[in-house]
Design a protein around this motif. Sequence first.
Motif, short mmCIF file in Angstrom:
data_model
loop_
_atom_site.label_atom_id
_atom_site.label_comp_id
_atom_site.label_asym_id
_atom_site.label_seq_id
_atom_site.Cartn_x
_atom_site.Cartn_y
_atom_site.Cartn_z
N ARG A 187 0.84 -1.20 0.00
CA ARG A 187 0.00 0.00 0.00
C ARG A 187 0.88 1.26 0.00
O ARG A 187 0.65 2.19 -0.75
CB ARG A 187 -0.92 -0.05 1.24
N LEU A 341 -8.07 7.82 -2.71
CA LEU A 341 -7.57 6.45 -2.85
C LEU A 341 -6.18 6.32 -2.20
O LEU A 341 -5.82 5.27 -1.71
CB LEU A 341 -7.51 6.05 -4.33
N GLY B 42 -9.57 0.99 -1.81
CA GLY B 42 -8.22 0.78 -1.25
C GLY B 42 -8.20 -0.44 -0.32
O GLY B 42 -7.29 -1.26 -0.37
N GLU B 43 -9.26 -0.56 0.49
CA GLU B 43 -9.30 -1.70 1.43
C GLU B 43 -9.48 -3.02 0.67
O GLU B 43 -8.87 -4.03 1.02
CB GLU B 43 -10.43 -1.51 2.44
N GLU B 45 -8.43 -3.59 -2.36
CA GLU B 45 -7.12 -3.86 -2.98
C GLU B 45 -6.20 -4.57 -1.98
O GLU B 45 -5.54 -5.54 -2.31
CB GLU B 45 -6.46 -2.55 -3.43
N ASP B 46 -6.16 -4.02 -0.75
CA ASP B 46 -5.26 -4.59 0.26
C ASP B 46 -5.70 -5.99 0.68
O ASP B 46 -4.89 -6.89 0.81
CB ASP B 46 -5.21 -3.68 1.50
N ASP B 49 -5.36 -8.32 -2.47
CA ASP B 49 -4.09 -8.17 -3.16
C ASP B 49 -4.27 -7.98 -4.68
O ASP B 49 -3.70 -8.70 -5.49
CB ASP B 49 -3.21 -9.42 -2.88
N VAL B 50 -5.13 -7.05 -5.02
CA VAL B 50 -5.38 -6.71 -6.43
C VAL B 50 -5.19 -5.21 -6.60
O VAL B 50 -5.00 -4.48 -5.61
CB VAL B 50 -6.82 -7.08 -6.88
#
Lengths: 460, 77
Positions: A187, A341, B42-43, B45-46, B49-50
């Motif tokens: 991140r 984002l 964002g969450e 994605e985390d 893992d994408v």
Amino acid sequence: MQKLYPLTAAQRMHHDWIMNYKTQQVSGVSVVASLQIEMDFGLMKKCIQEEYQRYGCLRLQFTKPDKDGQVKQYLIDRKRGDIPLKDLTGMTLKEADDLMQTWAYNTFDGDDIPMCEFIMVKLPEGYNGFFVHMDHRLVDSCALVVMISDIISLYIHYRYKGDYPDPLADYEEVLMKDIKKATNEKRFAKDKKFWDDMLDNWGEPLYSDIKGPSVLEEARKKHKNKKLRSADIVMDDLFVTVKDYLLEPEPTQRLIDFCMTHQISMTNLLLLGIRTYLSKVNNGQEDITIQNFISRRSTQDEWTSGGSRTIMFPCRTIITPDTDFLTAAYEIQNMQNKTYLHSNYDPAFIRDEMKKRYKTPDNTAYESCYLTYQPMPVKVSNPKLKNINVHAKWFANGAATKKMYLTVSHAKGGMNFSFHYQTAVYDEHDMELLYYYLMRIIFTGVDEPDKTIGEIMETV
Amino acid sequence: MEQKFKEIIAQYAKVPVEEITDDKKFREDLGLTSLDFMSLLGELEDEFDVEFEEENAATVFTVADALEIMKNLTEGE
């Protein structure tokens, strides 16, 4: 031994201001909340004491700064300390407000000490409630509103048999989640790339002042650098004053309707108005940066855990004068969405990166304007209080770290524009001009969204 | 994956997970602001893992839209 945690990025922002400006005053936040009812102060005291247990952030303390000036945070088990009661009924409400304003200038000096103080107050005109003064590293304005509402709900529960308020999220659990997010390497890399790419593509930002290009010119002379792109900030005279303007309900509704129709957020409309003003008074400068505050609260736990989650990010846009108003609004919206984002990033790293790349001189900045839009009104909402008058007021801490900080909130059916400005830099006339042109720009754009930014700057 | 995906959305929408149905629109039905929505992405994605393409984010209106992109991203690994 209590468990020690590092500060979050939002807390570190306030901490850095305290260290840089050498006074905790810059991190003070104060509010009075009162109801026009007979109050059982023994019961109110019990409710405030209970709130210390429910809202963990009230029990936060900070360690002594280490050799790098950094501190750790920890939670204490607060013993049932006293909550004083002050009787101000011999004054007018204005005099009482003025007195409480002086309390807001107090500082919490020392390490490993409580950073929160309640005073119950008997006010004129039958208002009764409490004044609270805190360090911003414990709460932001959203967290304060949640806390006030919770204390009042506790009082209503015990006094009038209202519902017991829902549980609040555990501060420590949410803090640990935040720290885990901040240390997620993938991140971090994604966020860093986004902010670094912006500098790669656009280069060094360019300062713009609400008083025009003369401020940057002065900084260039002072630093003997004709190409300097940042301007000095005030470090020694932090006195701040406030000028409020109320936009009436009807024009406010026009703005809300425009936002709804075009799916533009109010924040982005305000950012467009401010950047257009800055462009207008800086000879049409296209590259403009404004600092915008974001409250990182989305989930229920984030909303009710307290803490300081508000943090500022630069909103930088390059908008040419031939861009129409609506397209410009979408450009800002697009930039803001990307910022959201990547808002897990610590903005201190953005400043560090610019300093490294451009050798930005100490105590200079690329921005003169800071914006907070608060869609959440400061109100005490409880069905049992339907017909009860409320007196709530925020008090400025009297020391500003920013040249001009605009807070826009909803009040009296309209919107309140509260300009906090350093008196060493600006005067009331500067704020009058800014508000006047800001309104002219926004309403011209709202009425004629196809008009270009260049035309709007000329028209107004 | 779908269950975890909906649990995360439920946290952001502040509603029970049962209410997160495919047809729900993030803004209109679930009341997410732009900040909420981008924080949610964002969450996700985390958690999975994408990485969402920014252009894709603009085409996501409903839970089903997001789920489809998520499935494509996770299957494409």
